[in-house]
Design an enzyme around this catalytic site. Structure first.
Site, short mmCIF file in Angstrom:
data_model
loop_
_atom_site.label_atom_id
_atom_site.label_comp_id
_atom_site.label_asym_id
_atom_site.label_seq_id
_atom_site.Cartn_x
_atom_site.Cartn_y
_atom_site.Cartn_z
N ASP A 14 74.48 36.45 133.16
CA ASP A 14 72.98 36.48 132.88
C ASP A 14 72.46 35.85 133.89
OD1 ASP A 14 70.88 36.49 131.44
OD2 ASP A 14 70.98 34.43 130.70
N ASP A 16 68.54 34.39 133.91
CA ASP A 16 67.85 33.34 133.38
C ASP A 16 68.46 31.97 132.64
OD1 ASP A 16 65.48 34.31 134.45
OD2 ASP A 16 65.24 35.57 132.72
N GLY A 51 66.93 35.58 126.10
CA GLY A 51 67.71 36.85 126.01
C GLY A 51 66.85 38.02 125.49
N ILE A 52 65.62 37.87 124.84
CA ILE A 52 64.95 38.74 124.17
C ILE A 52 63.75 39.31 125.00
CG2 ILE A 52 63.59 39.34 122.11
CD1 ILE A 52 66.49 38.41 121.57
N ARG A 54 60.53 41.24 126.94
CA ARG A 54 59.19 40.71 126.86
C ARG A 54 58.56 41.19 125.77
NH1 ARG A 54 56.10 42.55 132.17
NH2 ARG A 54 58.21 41.91 133.10
N SER A 121 65.45 40.64 132.14
CA SER A 121 64.31 40.87 132.94
C SER A 121 63.92 41.63 133.75
CB SER A 121 64.24 39.16 133.36
OG SER A 121 63.08 39.02 134.43
N ASN A 123 61.95 41.28 135.91
CA ASN A 123 61.76 40.61 137.34
C ASN A 123 63.11 40.23 137.98
OD1 ASN A 123 58.86 40.23 136.99
ND2 ASN A 123 59.34 39.09 135.44
N ASP A 175 73.59 32.02 128.48
CA ASP A 175 73.02 30.73 128.10
C ASP A 175 72.19 30.76 126.73
OD1 ASP A 175 70.77 32.20 129.05
OD2 ASP A 175 69.58 30.04 128.99
P1 B16 Z 1 60.54 39.40 131.69
P2 B16 Z 1 67.81 37.10 130.65
C1 B16 Z 1 65.53 37.33 129.72
O1 B16 Z 1 66.36 37.20 130.81
C2 B16 Z 1 64.84 35.98 129.22
O2 B16 Z 1 65.96 35.05 128.81
C3 B16 Z 1 63.92 35.97 128.22
O3 B16 Z 1 63.22 34.71 127.78
C4 B16 Z 1 62.88 37.06 128.78
O4 B16 Z 1 61.65 37.33 127.95
C5 B16 Z 1 63.46 38.37 129.28
O5 B16 Z 1 64.59 37.99 130.20
C6 B16 Z 1 62.50 39.38 129.87
O6 B16 Z 1 61.97 38.81 131.03
O7 B16 Z 1 59.54 39.27 130.89
O8 B16 Z 1 60.83 38.89 133.05
O9 B16 Z 1 60.97 40.97 131.91
O10 B16 Z 1 68.37 35.81 130.13
O11 B16 Z 1 68.51 38.36 129.83
O12 B16 Z 1 68.27 36.78 132.13
MG MG Z 2 69.46 33.48 129.79
#
Ligand code: B16
Ligand code: MG
Length: 220
Positions: A14, A16, A51-52, A54, A121, A123, A175
């Site tokens: 993962d 973030d 992990g959820i 946007r 994400s 991003n 995480d």
């Molecule tokens: P974005 P991961 C997740 O990333 C984050 O844990 C989560 O808090 C966030 O809302 C999600 O990415 C979407 O991210 O807005 O940048 O598309 O933990 O799967 O790496």
């Molecule tokens: Mg994460």
């Protein structure tokens, strides 16, 4: 050879909260959005968002309000949240990799295992470039192509498929509770980064990647 140890062929990380502290930037951006809407928001609630994706995160936050939001309003709020997140992450450099992250990636490659990145994400590619670790991965999932967010196993199963490795031969590193559930539903070995009292479904929990030791789980 210790027969209790499984031979693994890939490690899927993962992003973030595992490789970079971007989870904190997501928190700050959501906290700001909640404040503008008069919605209570704290670290405990934020744990449910890790992990959820946007829009699903936004829905969870707005469900705490009595107000009904139109789809157009939701799209605008999600856009604003992302603008904030991009401001926070704009100054990221390779120095912002979490402790042990680069060593863990090098360790996996040196052991002859494949590396995958499974972040929901949108991003993720931008952040990987800023961190200077895009080349450390054999495959990076494009979250824009996913149908489901974590805890659905789609993202980890897709990563294993792209790597050409059976799910049972993969280790997932996460995480978040949703992420650990995703890994376990995919039939993989789950390493949690954080607290064992939070990540209760993980097969093994370590405080951070400085404690990542492949030899604990796998013999080649
Ligand atoms: P974005 P991961 C997740 O990333 C984050 O844990 C989560 O808090 C966030 O809302 C999600 O990415 C979407 O991210 O807005 O940048 O598309 O933990 O799967 O790496
Ligand atoms: Mg994460």
């Amino acid at each position: 050879m210790n027969k209790n140890k499984q031979v693994f062929e890939a490690v899927i990380f993962d992003l973030d909260g595992v490789l970079a502290d971007t989870a904190h930037f997501h928190f700050l951006a959501w906290q700001h959005l909640a404040q503008t809407q008069g919605i209570a928001f704290d670290e405990v609630f934020n744990e449910r968002l890790k992990g959820i994706d946007r829009m699903a995160s936004l829905e969870l936050i707005l469900s705490q309000s009595n107000r009904v939001y139109s789809q157009q309003e939701k799209i605008e709020l999600a856009r604003e949240k992302n603008q904030h997140y991009l401001q926070f992450t704009g100054t990221i450099t390779p120095a912002d990799l979490l402790p042990g992250a680069r060593d863990a990636l090098n360790l996996v490659r040196a052991a002859g295992l494949k590396t995958g990145l499974a972040s929901v994400s949108k991003n993720a590619f931008f952040i990987l470039e800023k961190l200077g670790i895009r080349d450390c991965f054999d495959d990076v999932i494009d979250a824009a192509l996913l149908t489901h967010t974590k805890p659905h196993p789609e993202i980890f199963l897709t990563s294993a498929s792209h790597l050409g490795v059976a799910p049972a031969a993969c280790i997932g590193v996460e995480d978040s509770l949703a992420g650990i559930s995703s890994i376990k539903s995919a039939g993989m070995f789950a390493i949690g980064i954080g607290s064992p009292t939070v990540l209760t479904f993980a097969d093994h929990v370590i405080p951070d990647l400085r404690h990542f030791m492949l030899s604990t789980y796998a013999l080649n």
